[in-house]
Design an enzyme around this catalytic site. Sequence first.
Site: not given
Ligand SMILES: C[S@@+](CC[C@H](N)C(=O)[O-])C[C@H]1O[C@@H](n2cnc3c(N)ncnc32)[C@H](O)[C@@H]1O
Length: 532
Positions: A358, A389, A410, A457, A484, A524
Amino acid sequence: MTPAVTNDRKRAGNDPGTGHKKQKKVVRRKYKAKAVEETSPLGVLKHEIDLLMKSDSLHESDIANDMPGILNEPEIASKYHREVQNVKIRQLSSNGDGLSVIQHPTNEAGKQIILVPFGLPGDIVTVRVFKTHPLYAEADLLSIEEPSALRDDLLINCRYFGKCSGCQFQNVAYDQQLVFKKQTIENAYTHFAPKLMAANLLPKVDSTEPSPLQYNYRTKLTPHFNLPYKKPENMPLPPLGFGSKGRPEWRNTDGGSGSILDIEECSIGTPIVNVGMKNERLRFKKEFEKYKKGATILLRENTSINDTDLVGSTNESGEVSTIKDNDSIKTCVTNSRQIVREVVDGREFEFSAGEFFQNNNSILPAVLQYVRSNLAISDKQDNYLVDAYCGSGLFSISCSDNVKKVIGVEVSADSVKFAERNAANNNIANVKFIVGKAEEIFKDIDTPALQTSVILDPPRKGCDDVFLNQLSEYNPVKIVYISCNVHSQARDVEWFLNNTVNGANYKVESIKGFDFFPQTHHVESVAVLIRV
Ligand SMILES: C[S@@+](CC[C@H](N)C(=O)[O-])C[C@H]1O[C@@H](n2cnc3c(N)ncnc32)[C@H](O)[C@@H]1O
């Protein structure tokens, strides 16, 4: 006898049969519409245009622009790309641009919908229409004839505001920015969750949580520069900064007028990120000859506890630039693989500088508190948490108190490596992280659904149907969906409630925005779903 055709004749474009000069065929250019994802800014704009048409009893044929004419006939293009006075800005698009309806340039009975960046609802302005799309056009703001009551240009904090594509609202009082963001969330649910809206199944959107810092909050910036395909010798230094927004004239300031503005300081970046920007600009100037193509420079804030082994951007004397901040020292990391550290709510998080984290540290304690207070965690039973995620574990770790077990999933193995390390560094033993796709997470989860809350997320595109179906089959007691992109969130919430096997068992308990990005249109949104 037919004379033999020589190559020379062919080259001259003569007809091989007659030897007469061939008429050059005029090829009309065709307009090719690009596919647009529904919840992307352009997809959302389409909804906003539909609503404007509805409110003004207009049909597509009334607002359609003559794309083949504009592309092929200069006199038609010049009718479209014109200056227009007395334009009243009607509303904001969800991208923070002004939207207006003006007289159509070629259809006397028609209207034209235009986007005017930096126009505020109620402004009366002069604009120059410079780019046309089938159902709307883009215009530069030239001057403000009568300012909107929402406009206070004395609030502008950055000399590039009005030209740079980064900020939209520096001239709007902060309370009003929060109102705009609440409206964005309301509009998103109106557009993308129409059935829930019609059935009165959505709560009122709560007021937007302000950011404690309204400037100097962004812990990551990515200035960039372009180079031509073949870099000429002795090329002057190109602008290094952020994308520009049209060629407006209302802000009589410098910064250039190309597609990238030359920016040496960003008022929403943290102080150390701005020190990094200054250092890296000097380095860019010195090392420009080495660059063969355009590039993006990463500037990411790093927090150290002691001054040994400091890493980050260096000044002209080769020393790492630092800023002392209470008990810590800030540096600015530029290598995407460098490990950086952030402290959130007293806990330490490490991650690769190039991976997701973030970007506004100041608002994170409030967000975490809100998420924690909305999980189903009671003293009377064992509680479980699934963090889909999960990135480098921000929510998993910050919400692990009073929970028997947390499972984070993740897709980035690098982020999971850091999530594990962050749990260990913060002495948290009840979390387990899985590298994998959220879409497959529930096959590995055996916690009792009635005692399990799920945090989602996802990236901007939101969740896919496979994931939402599995989530519904799993049937957790609570779901806290952080996003977001409130448009994909609204779409997912509607789909989950209406189309999945247990969706009808859920109620949307609350929807609230958090202002992670003051001065910009971004918001957000956190939606809380409870099994009833
Ligand atoms: C908006 S970020 C949120 C990360 C965490 N919640 C944070 O606040 O630091 C979204 C995350 O989802 C991961 N991501 C994207 N597609 C995904 C999937 N299909 N399954 C699991 N994770 C995924 C990305 O690598 C990223 O780290």
